[in-house]
Design a protein around this motif. Structure first.
Motif, PDB file in Angstrom:
ATOM      1  N   TYR A 257      -8.112  87.479   7.725  1.00  0.00           N
ATOM      2  CA  TYR A 257      -9.274  88.065   7.467  1.00  0.00           C
ATOM      3  C   TYR A 257      -8.959  89.599   7.584  1.00  0.00           C
ATOM      4  N   PHE A 258      -8.589  90.207   6.533  1.00  0.00           N
ATOM      5  CA  PHE A 258      -8.267  91.876   6.654  1.00  0.00           C
ATOM      6  C   PHE A 258      -8.486  92.489   5.308  1.00  0.00           C
ATOM      7  N   ALA A 259      -8.557  93.845   5.267  1.00  0.00           N
ATOM      8  CA  ALA A 259      -9.132  94.606   4.030  1.00  0.00           C
ATOM      9  C   ALA A 259      -8.728  95.891   4.376  1.00  0.00           C
ATOM     10  N   TYR A 260      -8.731  96.748   3.034  1.00  0.00           N
ATOM     11  CA  TYR A 260      -8.697  98.107   3.005  1.00  0.00           C
ATOM     12  C   TYR A 260      -9.076  98.753   1.799  1.00  0.00           C
ATOM     13  N   THR A 261      -9.655 100.198   1.951  1.00  0.00           N
ATOM     14  CA  THR A 261     -10.240 100.578   0.547  1.00  0.00           C
ATOM     15  C   THR A 261      -9.795 102.046   0.540  1.00  0.00           C
ATOM     16  N   LEU A 275     -11.799 101.911  -7.623  1.00  0.00           N
ATOM     17  CA  LEU A 275     -10.800 101.422  -8.544  1.00  0.00           C
ATOM     18  C   LEU A 275      -9.549 102.202  -8.541  1.00  0.00           C
ATOM     19  N   PRO A 276      -8.533 101.707  -9.097  1.00  0.00           N
ATOM     20  CA  PRO A 276      -8.432 100.104  -9.443  1.00  0.00           C
ATOM     21  C   PRO A 276      -8.441  99.237  -8.201  1.00  0.00           C
ATOM     22  N   THR A 277      -8.599  97.952  -8.536  1.00  0.00           N
ATOM     23  CA  THR A 277      -8.966  96.911  -7.539  1.00  0.00           C
ATOM     24  C   THR A 277      -7.901  96.799  -6.517  1.00  0.00           C
ATOM     25  N   GLY A 278      -6.639  97.430  -7.086  1.00  0.00           N
ATOM     26  CA  GLY A 278      -5.352  97.099  -6.234  1.00  0.00           C
ATOM     27  C   GLY A 278      -5.589  98.224  -4.657  1.00  0.00           C
ATOM     28  N   ILE A 279      -6.613  99.144  -4.877  1.00  0.00           N
ATOM     29  CA  ILE A 279      -6.718  99.860  -3.804  1.00  0.00           C
ATOM     30  C   ILE A 279      -7.816  99.613  -2.838  1.00  0.00           C
ATOM     31  N   ASN A 280      -8.394  98.390  -3.392  1.00  0.00           N
ATOM     32  CA  ASN A 280      -9.895  97.848  -2.616  1.00  0.00           C
ATOM     33  C   ASN A 280      -9.766  96.446  -2.421  1.00  0.00           C
ATOM     34  N   PHE A 281      -8.467  96.198  -1.694  1.00  0.00           N
ATOM     35  CA  PHE A 281      -8.318  94.837  -1.437  1.00  0.00           C
ATOM     36  C   PHE A 281      -9.055  94.105  -0.306  1.00  0.00           C
ATOM     37  N   ASN A 282      -9.427  93.021  -0.383  1.00  0.00           N
ATOM     38  CA  ASN A 282     -10.182  91.841   0.682  1.00  0.00           C
ATOM     39  C   ASN A 282      -9.331  90.667   0.526  1.00  0.00           C
ATOM     40  N   TYR A 283      -8.833  90.181   1.685  1.00  0.00           N
ATOM     41  CA  TYR A 283      -7.962  88.967   1.418  1.00  0.00           C
ATOM     42  C   TYR A 283      -8.889  87.563   0.866  1.00  0.00           C
ATOM     43  N   PRO A 284      -9.941  87.726   1.622  1.00  0.00           N
ATOM     44  CA  PRO A 284     -10.860  86.608   1.123  1.00  0.00           C
ATOM     45  C   PRO A 284     -11.352  86.651  -0.360  1.00  0.00           C
ATOM     46  N   GLY A 285     -11.064  87.624  -0.861  1.00  0.00           N
ATOM     47  CA  GLY A 285     -11.399  87.889  -2.326  1.00  0.00           C
ATOM     48  C   GLY A 285     -13.051  88.776  -2.500  1.00  0.00           C
ATOM     49  N   ALA A 286     -13.396  89.052  -1.422  1.00  0.00           N
ATOM     50  CA  ALA A 286     -14.728  89.818  -1.588  1.00  0.00           C
ATOM     51  C   ALA A 286     -14.481  91.255  -2.086  1.00  0.00           C
ATOM     52  N   VAL A 287     -15.605  91.932  -2.307  1.00  0.00           N
ATOM     53  CA  VAL A 287     -15.421  93.218  -2.907  1.00  0.00           C
ATOM     54  C   VAL A 287     -16.060  94.291  -2.045  1.00  0.00           C
ATOM     55  N   ARG A 298     -19.425 108.476   5.435  1.00  0.00           N
ATOM     56  CA  ARG A 298     -19.372 107.372   4.378  1.00  0.00           C
ATOM     57  C   ARG A 298     -19.396 105.931   5.164  1.00  0.00           C
ATOM     58  N   LEU A 299     -20.382 105.324   4.857  1.00  0.00           N
ATOM     59  CA  LEU A 299     -20.446 103.804   5.161  1.00  0.00           C
ATOM     60  C   LEU A 299     -19.799 102.817   4.407  1.00  0.00           C
ATOM     61  N   VAL A 300     -18.711 102.252   5.113  1.00  0.00           N
ATOM     62  CA  VAL A 300     -17.760 101.324   4.279  1.00  0.00           C
ATOM     63  C   VAL A 300     -18.009  99.823   4.784  1.00  0.00           C
ATOM     64  N   THR A 301     -18.274  99.045   3.808  1.00  0.00           N
ATOM     65  CA  THR A 301     -18.588  97.432   4.129  1.00  0.00           C
ATOM     66  C   THR A 301     -17.536  96.802   3.503  1.00  0.00           C
ATOM     67  N   PHE A 302     -16.931  95.990   4.602  1.00  0.00           N
ATOM     68  CA  PHE A 302     -15.855  95.093   4.293  1.00  0.00           C
ATOM     69  C   PHE A 302     -16.545  93.669   4.272  1.00  0.00           C
ATOM     70  N   PRO A 303     -16.969  93.155   3.450  1.00  0.00           N
ATOM     71  CA  PRO A 303     -17.519  91.621   3.583  1.00  0.00           C
ATOM     72  C   PRO A 303     -16.564  90.413   3.859  1.00  0.00           C
ATOM     73  N   LYS A 304     -17.095  89.287   4.399  1.00  0.00           N
ATOM     74  CA  LYS A 304     -16.299  88.227   4.503  1.00  0.00           C
ATOM     75  C   LYS A 304     -15.118  88.359   5.436  1.00  0.00           C
ATOM     76  N   VAL A 305     -14.968  89.400   6.275  1.00  0.00           N
ATOM     77  CA  VAL A 305     -13.797  89.318   7.027  1.00  0.00           C
ATOM     78  C   VAL A 305     -14.095  89.588   8.466  1.00  0.00           C
ATOM     79  N   GLY A 306     -15.462  89.616   8.784  1.00  0.00           N
ATOM     80  CA  GLY A 306     -15.681  89.864  10.013  1.00  0.00           C
ATOM     81  C   GLY A 306     -15.553  88.985  10.989  1.00  0.00           C
TER      82      GLY A 306
END
Length: 363
Positions: A257-261, A275-287, A298-306
């Motif tokens: 469970y990790f992510a970056y944007t 975009l592109p998607t490579g700068i907005n990575f989420n290991y489980p595959g969420a957006v 800026r509110l940043v939401t990282f779904p499915k990694v909590g």
């Protein structure tokens, strides 16, 4: 003759087993990134910071903090001390125009000690909370879609670095407070990954950021910009980490469970997915999404990694002396993480500024 053939066959079998064992060991070594790692949310000037937000490769113990002079904190990671090397990053958590920088780090007994100094804009000491991460890696990394590298520039030369392709990183000093970092072998055909930069200076206020970023199949080229207490460019030390499909510590699976944007368009009210998607990575595959939460917020939401324990780092991007920090501690709710908020400043006033945000959990 039959006995000879039997002996030869056994020898060949033993050699094959040894070769297989060596290959497996080499594969395990290549996959062993990082060697050590640790992170923490430091919410106290003395004692043990919040246990729900600290983790590392140690087998026992907890992170501890001791105060120094005003605005100075000594963070001790248990059991992961190394004789030299590694990389550290820190992000201030404050509702004012403040930042934190690394002073130095090193081994103390079996532990790793990282000295942190926090300042408010103008150069006075700040009693800021902060998020910190330390890691050290060696060996190659596979597959090629993943990449990880870091550089510690001590103000005069590369004092510590790592490149998961085993190529040699390089740094070029362009002008006062301006460097170009070349990470060969970590290339990509499109923009992908995340970058974190932190100032390293034990003698004066310093803050650093990513000024520009370009990519090619042969490597990543990154500009580092640093300033002093206000807007003056400053020659100082700094750390830089590049991650692609790896956690900021260099680890992978775990953490699952990790992510970056990369908030490339801070004027976009959102929520939007960079975009592109490579700068907005989420290991489980969420957006991951970014949206406005007010002027410069800026509110940043990282779904499915909590999942706890976890860590967030942020770095400003673009020309000029603007810098970013975190307004408050991120929130872990269900399976989602909300960074509420990334805040960027030009002087003491908040403004829209591109920023790079990275999140990792322990698991």
């Amino acid at each position: 003759m039959r006995l000879l053939r039997t002996v030869v066959a056994r020898l060949l079998l033993v050699c094959a087993m040894v070769a297989a064992s060596a290959t497996a060991a080499a594969g395990a070594a290549n996959a062993a990134v990082p060697d050590v790692w640790g992170f923490a949310y430091v919410d106290t000037s003395s004692g043990v910071p919040n246990l729900s937000y600290q983790a590392g490769s140690w087998t026992s113990g907890a992170v501890t903090v001791a105060p120094g002079v005003p605005g100075e904190y000594f963070v001790r990671f248990p059991g992961i001390g190394i004789p030299k090397g590694g990389v550290a990053h820190v992000t201030a958590i404050s509702q004012a125009a403040e930042w934190c920088q690394i002073e130095k780090w090193g081994q103390v007994g079996t532990d790793e000690m990282v000295a942190v100094r926090c300042y408010r804009y103008g150069g006075g000491p700040a009693k800021a909370l902060f998020s910190i991460v330390f890691a050290s890696s060696s060996g190659a990394l596979f597959p090629a879609s993943q990449a990880y590298g870091y550089v510690f520039w001590d103000g005069a030369s590369i004092a510590s670095d790592y490149n998961s392709s085993l190529a040699a990183n390089s740094v070029f000093h362009n002008a006062t407070g301006d460097w170009t970092v070349w990470l060969p072998g970590l290339g990509s055909s499109v923009q992908a990954g995340n970058i974190q930069v932190t100032a390293v200076d034990s003698g004066q206020p310093a803050r650093c950021k990513v000024g520009a970023w370009s990519w090619a199949a042969s490597g990543q080229k990154i500009q580092v910009l640093c300033h002093g207490a206000t807007t003056t460019p400053l020659d100082t030390g700094w750390t830089l980490t590049y991650q692609r499909e790896r956690a900021i510590t260099g680890a992978f699976a775990p953490p699952k469970y990790f992510a970056y944007t990369f908030d490339t368009t801070p004027a976009n009210p959102g929520p939007y997915a960079p975009l592109p998607t490579g700068i907005n990575f989420n290991y489980p595959g969420a957006v991951n999404t970014v949206q406005s939460a007010g002027t410069g917020l800026r509110l940043v939401t990282f779904p499915k990694v909590g999942t706890l324990p976890n860590n967030v780092q942020v770095t400003a991007y673009g020309p000029g002396p603007a810098f970013c920090n975190l307004l408050t501690l991120w929130t872990t709710s269900g399976s989602d993480v909300y960074v509420r908020d990334v805040v960027c400043y030009n002087g003491t006033g908040a403004l829209g500024q591109p920023s790079l945000v990275t999140y990792t959990s322990k698991y």
